[in-house]
Structures are given as structure tokens and as C-alpha cells.
Design a protein around this motif. Structure first.
Motif, PDB file in Angstrom:
ATOM      1  N   TRP A 127       0.812  -1.211   0.000  1.00 24.26           N
ATOM      2  CA  TRP A 127       0.000   0.000   0.000  1.00 24.26           C
ATOM      3  C   TRP A 127       0.849   1.265   0.000  1.00 24.26           C
ATOM      4  O   TRP A 127       0.421   2.306  -0.505  1.00 24.26           O
ATOM      5  CB  TRP A 127      -0.919   0.021   1.227  1.00 24.26           C
ATOM      6  CG  TRP A 127      -0.166   0.043   2.530  1.00 24.26           C
ATOM      7  CD1 TRP A 127       0.218  -1.035   3.269  1.00 24.26           C
ATOM      8  CD2 TRP A 127       0.300   1.186   3.239  1.00 24.26           C
ATOM      9  NE1 TRP A 127       0.895  -0.655   4.399  1.00 24.26           N
ATOM     10  CE2 TRP A 127       0.961   0.731   4.412  1.00 24.26           C
ATOM     11  CE3 TRP A 127       0.230   2.565   3.027  1.00 24.26           C
ATOM     12  CZ2 TRP A 127       1.536   1.583   5.332  1.00 24.26           C
ATOM     13  CZ3 TRP A 127       0.806   3.417   3.958  1.00 24.26           C
ATOM     14  CH2 TRP A 127       1.443   2.934   5.087  1.00 24.26           C
ATOM     15  N   TYR A 128       2.068   1.183   0.559  1.00 29.13           N
ATOM     16  CA  TYR A 128       2.910   2.378   0.639  1.00 29.13           C
ATOM     17  C   TYR A 128       3.692   2.627  -0.648  1.00 29.13           C
ATOM     18  O   TYR A 128       4.428   3.596  -0.744  1.00 29.13           O
ATOM     19  CB  TYR A 128       3.884   2.274   1.822  1.00 29.13           C
ATOM     20  CG  TYR A 128       4.608   0.950   1.928  1.00 29.13           C
ATOM     21  CD1 TYR A 128       5.702   0.660   1.125  1.00 29.13           C
ATOM     22  CD2 TYR A 128       4.181  -0.014   2.832  1.00 29.13           C
ATOM     23  CE1 TYR A 128       6.357  -0.552   1.211  1.00 29.13           C
ATOM     24  CE2 TYR A 128       4.837  -1.230   2.940  1.00 29.13           C
ATOM     25  CZ  TYR A 128       5.928  -1.494   2.131  1.00 29.13           C
ATOM     26  OH  TYR A 128       6.571  -2.691   2.220  1.00 29.13           O
ATOM     27  N   GLY A 129       3.526   1.760  -1.637  1.00 25.71           N
ATOM     28  CA  GLY A 129       4.134   2.002  -2.933  1.00 25.71           C
ATOM     29  C   GLY A 129       5.558   1.498  -3.052  1.00 25.71           C
ATOM     30  O   GLY A 129       6.146   0.984  -2.105  1.00 25.71           O
ATOM     31  N   MET A 130       6.109   1.677  -4.236  1.00 27.53           N
ATOM     32  CA  MET A 130       7.439   1.161  -4.557  1.00 27.53           C
ATOM     33  C   MET A 130       8.339   2.311  -4.963  1.00 27.53           C
ATOM     34  O   MET A 130       8.061   3.030  -5.926  1.00 27.53           O
ATOM     35  CB  MET A 130       7.333   0.163  -5.716  1.00 27.53           C
ATOM     36  CG  MET A 130       8.571  -0.660  -5.914  1.00 27.53           C
ATOM     37  SD  MET A 130       8.801  -1.899  -4.619  1.00 27.53           S
ATOM     38  CE  MET A 130       7.383  -2.943  -4.892  1.00 27.53           C
ATOM     39  N   SER A 131       9.411   2.500  -4.202  1.00 30.94           N
ATOM     40  CA  SER A 131      10.380   3.533  -4.550  1.00 30.94           C
ATOM     41  C   SER A 131      11.769   2.990  -4.282  1.00 30.94           C
ATOM     42  O   SER A 131      11.939   1.818  -3.932  1.00 30.94           O
ATOM     43  CB  SER A 131      10.146   4.808  -3.731  1.00 30.94           C
ATOM     44  OG  SER A 131      10.683   4.680  -2.425  1.00 30.94           O
ATOM     45  N   PHE A 132      12.776   3.842  -4.440  1.00 27.23           N
ATOM     46  CA  PHE A 132      14.148   3.430  -4.183  1.00 27.23           C
ATOM     47  C   PHE A 132      14.337   3.005  -2.734  1.00 27.23           C
ATOM     48  O   PHE A 132      15.273   2.268  -2.417  1.00 27.23           O
ATOM     49  CB  PHE A 132      15.106   4.565  -4.528  1.00 27.23           C
ATOM     50  CG  PHE A 132      14.897   5.815  -3.700  1.00 27.23           C
ATOM     51  CD1 PHE A 132      15.664   6.054  -2.578  1.00 27.23           C
ATOM     52  CD2 PHE A 132      13.920   6.733  -4.050  1.00 27.23           C
ATOM     53  CE1 PHE A 132      15.462   7.193  -1.809  1.00 27.23           C
ATOM     54  CE2 PHE A 132      13.711   7.875  -3.285  1.00 27.23           C
ATOM     55  CZ  PHE A 132      14.482   8.103  -2.164  1.00 27.23           C
ATOM     56  N   ILE A 133      13.469   3.450  -1.834  1.00 23.58           N
ATOM     57  CA  ILE A 133      13.600   3.114  -0.415  1.00 23.58           C
ATOM     58  C   ILE A 133      13.038   1.725  -0.132  1.00 23.58           C
ATOM     59  O   ILE A 133      13.609   0.954   0.644  1.00 23.58           O
ATOM     60  CB  ILE A 133      12.875   4.163   0.452  1.00 23.58           C
ATOM     61  CG1 ILE A 133      13.528   5.537   0.273  1.00 23.58           C
ATOM     62  CG2 ILE A 133      12.890   3.768   1.927  1.00 23.58           C
ATOM     63  CD1 ILE A 133      12.795   6.652   0.985  1.00 23.58           C
ATOM     64  N   THR A 134      11.922   1.376  -0.767  1.00 17.39           N
ATOM     65  CA  THR A 134      11.194   0.164  -0.385  1.00 17.39           C
ATOM     66  C   THR A 134      11.387  -1.023  -1.310  1.00 17.39           C
ATOM     67  O   THR A 134      11.069  -2.147  -0.922  1.00 17.39           O
ATOM     68  CB  THR A 134       9.684   0.463  -0.316  1.00 17.39           C
ATOM     69  OG1 THR A 134       9.245   0.960  -1.586  1.00 17.39           O
ATOM     70  CG2 THR A 134       9.399   1.509   0.745  1.00 17.39           C
ATOM     71  N   GLN A 135      11.905  -0.826  -2.525  1.00 10.25           N
ATOM     72  CA  GLN A 135      11.889  -1.937  -3.462  1.00 10.25           C
ATOM     73  C   GLN A 135      12.883  -3.038  -3.109  1.00 10.25           C
ATOM     74  O   GLN A 135      12.801  -4.138  -3.658  1.00 10.25           O
ATOM     75  CB  GLN A 135      12.138  -1.455  -4.886  1.00 10.25           C
ATOM     76  CG  GLN A 135      13.500  -0.864  -5.169  1.00 10.25           C
ATOM     77  CD  GLN A 135      13.595  -0.343  -6.595  1.00 10.25           C
ATOM     78  OE1 GLN A 135      12.594  -0.163  -7.284  1.00 10.25           O
ATOM     79  NE2 GLN A 135      14.797  -0.106  -7.053  1.00 10.25           N
ATOM     80  N   SER A 136      13.792  -2.775  -2.186  1.00  9.05           N
ATOM     81  CA  SER A 136      14.745  -3.813  -1.795  1.00  9.05           C
ATOM     82  C   SER A 136      14.092  -4.914  -0.975  1.00  9.05           C
ATOM     83  O   SER A 136      14.595  -6.035  -0.924  1.00  9.05           O
ATOM     84  CB  SER A 136      15.896  -3.188  -0.987  1.00  9.05           C
ATOM     85  OG  SER A 136      16.620  -2.262  -1.766  1.00  9.05           O
ATOM     86  N   PHE A 137      12.977  -4.619  -0.298  1.00  9.55           N
ATOM     87  CA  PHE A 137      12.387  -5.628   0.591  1.00  9.55           C
ATOM     88  C   PHE A 137      10.881  -5.767   0.425  1.00  9.55           C
ATOM     89  O   PHE A 137      10.241  -6.462   1.198  1.00  9.55           O
ATOM     90  CB  PHE A 137      12.688  -5.275   2.051  1.00  9.55           C
ATOM     91  CG  PHE A 137      12.277  -3.891   2.461  1.00  9.55           C
ATOM     92  CD1 PHE A 137      10.980  -3.617   2.850  1.00  9.55           C
ATOM     93  CD2 PHE A 137      13.183  -2.852   2.436  1.00  9.55           C
ATOM     94  CE1 PHE A 137      10.595  -2.344   3.230  1.00  9.55           C
ATOM     95  CE2 PHE A 137      12.822  -1.568   2.824  1.00  9.55           C
ATOM     96  CZ  PHE A 137      11.513  -1.324   3.217  1.00  9.55           C
ATOM     97  N   ALA A 138      10.294  -5.144  -0.578  1.00 14.35           N
ATOM     98  CA  ALA A 138       8.841  -5.166  -0.723  1.00 14.35           C
ATOM     99  C   ALA A 138       8.342  -6.253  -1.674  1.00 14.35           C
ATOM    100  O   ALA A 138       7.147  -6.336  -1.942  1.00 14.35           O
ATOM    101  CB  ALA A 138       8.347  -3.800  -1.199  1.00 14.35           C
ATOM    102  N   GLY A 139       9.229  -7.081  -2.182  1.00 16.72           N
ATOM    103  CA  GLY A 139       8.804  -8.178  -3.043  1.00 16.72           C
ATOM    104  C   GLY A 139       8.536  -7.790  -4.468  1.00 16.72           C
ATOM    105  O   GLY A 139       7.902  -8.546  -5.215  1.00 16.72           O
ATOM    106  N   GLY A 140       9.002  -6.641  -4.888  1.00 18.66           N
ATOM    107  CA  GLY A 140       8.818  -6.198  -6.263  1.00 18.66           C
ATOM    108  C   GLY A 140       9.816  -5.119  -6.597  1.00 18.66           C
ATOM    109  O   GLY A 140      10.645  -4.730  -5.782  1.00 18.66           O
ATOM    110  N   ARG A 141       9.752  -4.626  -7.839  1.00 13.31           N
ATOM    111  CA  ARG A 141      10.686  -3.583  -8.255  1.00 13.31           C
ATOM    112  C   ARG A 141      10.082  -2.778  -9.389  1.00 13.31           C
ATOM    113  O   ARG A 141       9.377  -3.323 -10.246  1.00 13.31           O
ATOM    114  CB  ARG A 141      12.019  -4.194  -8.699  1.00 13.31           C
ATOM    115  CG  ARG A 141      13.086  -3.160  -8.985  1.00 13.31           C
ATOM    116  CD  ARG A 141      14.416  -3.825  -9.278  1.00 13.31           C
ATOM    117  NE  ARG A 141      14.380  -4.651 -10.471  1.00 13.31           N
ATOM    118  CZ  ARG A 141      14.406  -4.169 -11.713  1.00 13.31           C
ATOM    119  NH1 ARG A 141      14.448  -2.867 -11.921  1.00 13.31           N
ATOM    120  NH2 ARG A 141      14.389  -4.984 -12.733  1.00 13.31           N
TER     121      ARG A 141
END
Length: 246
Positions: A127-141
Motif C-alpha cells: 500500500w505504501y508504494g514502490m520507490s528506491f527506499i522500499t523496493q529492496s524488501f517489498a517483493g517487487g521492483r
């Protein structure tokens, strides 16, 4: 910055996947553009360690700047280097995302690499989206966020703003030498792993330099820094400390 990037990626990645899979546009978008530094198959040239290397280089420079910025604040509260880097990075993020969403380029890794990086699909991003901060551990890119390289631009911003923390009587030689070495490692690994086109890296460096030397942004940061310093002095005065406001 995270929200801006996440919104841009939520637009660009689904659009790219659609363009790279629909019959009418598949031939134009499924394969990467020609790049003279893309040598061999991505799987053969790029090892996981190379991708870790350029991420680590960025985080090392980030940690280094935090140390330098903290030292500058403690030694001289009138320095505005922290305000300056925040202003620059915000302007950089807005500019980069405008460039990203205005023109969709084929992803440098191709459509197959994009789909492999998003095994559950882009519609299931958190829900918080995908950026350079979160894509390392959010299961997507995010895919197709090509022009320009945020890794390189952020590294150059950290290097140049870090240099501003040194006083005129201090040598910056080690800072520039180590920063240059880390930046070269990151640039080479990014291109060899085909995570960005070479032009993305070149533009990232050039745009970061222009932002760091932009006079209006520097004046805005200085005014913000002066306001922060005045507010801090006022609070300390209320608490009973004798502070000379400059």
C-alpha cells in the motif's frame, strides 16, 4: 521523496509492461535499446555481488554524509548544509519523476527481467508504494524508470554536499578520492548489470552537479537554515541558555 517516486513508479511500470506485451507495441518495448557498454547476456555479466556493490556504495556515501553533516551542525550551528541537501534532493526527485513519466523508454533489462522482479505482479505492490527506499524488501521492483539514474545523481549530491561541510582550512582530498572510487564502482556495476543505460548514468551525474551549484536553491536553503537557527536560539533562550543569535 518516497511518495513522489512511488506515485511515478505506479504509473510508469504498469504502462511499460502493457507496452512491452501488447502486440502493437511489443517489438518496440520488449527489448532494451542499444548500448555500447551492454556486453553479453545480463545473466552472464552481472553477478548478485555487483548489484550489492552499487547499493552499498550509495549507502556508504549516505552514512558518510550523515557523519559530516552532524559534525558540521555541532561545530557551527549557522551552517546550512543539511537544509541544502534536503532542498536539492527534493528538487531532484521532482525533476527526475517528471522526466520518467513524460517519456516511457524500454527497460534496460527487458520485459522478462521486469516480470521476474515482480513475480506477484505490480498490482500487488504494498500500500505504501514502490520507490528506491522500499523496493529492496517489498517483493517487487519498479521497471522503466530509466532517465535518469537516481543512484548516480544521489551519490553525486551526497559527495558535493559532503564537501561543503569542510572548512576552508581543512583538506577535502580523502573525501574526493574515496567518493570518486565509490562512484566509479557504482557506475560500472550499474551499466554492466544493465540496470540503467549509460546515458542515464551520465545524465544523473550532470544533473546532480547542476542542482548542487544552483544559486536559487542555495539561497532557499540558506534562508531556511537561518530560520531554523533563529528558532533554535529562541527555544534555547526560553530554556535559559545564553545563545548569541547570528
Amino acid at each position: 521523496m518516497h511518495v513522489i517516486c512511488a506515485l511515478a513508479n505506479s504509473y510508469t511500470t504498469p504502462l511499460y509492461i502493457r507496452l512491452a506485451t501488447e502486440p502493437q507495441t511489443k517489438n518496440q518495448y520488449a527489448a532494451p535499446l542499444q548500448d555500447i557498454f551492454f556486453i553479453g547476456n545480463r545473466e552472464d555479466v552481472c553477478s548478485p555481488g555487483m548489484q550489492t556493490a552499487y547499493d552499498l556504495a550509495l549507502w556508504l556515501l549516505g552514512g558518510h554524509f550523515i557523519i559530516l553533516g552532524t559534525r558540521a551542525i555541532l561545530s557551527d550551528g549557522t551552517q546550512y548544509v543539511c537544509e541544502h541537501i534536503v532542498v536539492i534532493m527534493l528538487a531532484h526527485t521532482v525533476f527526475m519523476c517528471c522526466a520518467q513519466i513524460s517519456t516511457t523508454l524500454p527497460a534496460s533489462g527487458g520485459i522478462e527481467e521486469c516480470l521476474q522482479a515482480n513475480p506477484s505482479g505490480v498490482q500487488t505492490w504494498p500500500w505504501y508504494g514502490m520507490s528506491f527506499i522500499t523496493q529492496s524488501f517489498a517483493g517487487g521492483r519498479a521497471c522503466a524508470d530509466m532517465i535518469y539514474s537516481g543512484h548516480m545523481s544521489n551519490m553525486v549530491i551526497l559527495v558535493m554536499c559532503g564537501a561543503d561541510t569542510y572548512r576552508t582550512d581543512q583538506s577535502r582530498a580523502v573525501h574526493w578520492l574515496v567518493s570518486f572510487a565509490l562512484s566509479v564502482v557504482a557506475a560500472v556495476c550499474i551499466v554492466l548489470c544493465q540496470d540503467h543505460y549509460t546515458v542515464d548514468v551520465v545524465l544523473g551525474v550532470g544533473i546532480a552537479i547542476l542542482l548542487c551549484t544552483n544559486s536559487p536553491l542555495r539561497r532557499l536553503a540558506r534562508a531556511w537554515g537561518a530560520a531554523n537557527y533563529a528558532a533554535e536560539c529562541a527555544v534555547l533562550g526560553i530554556l535559559g541558555y545564553d545563545v548569541k543569535k547570528e
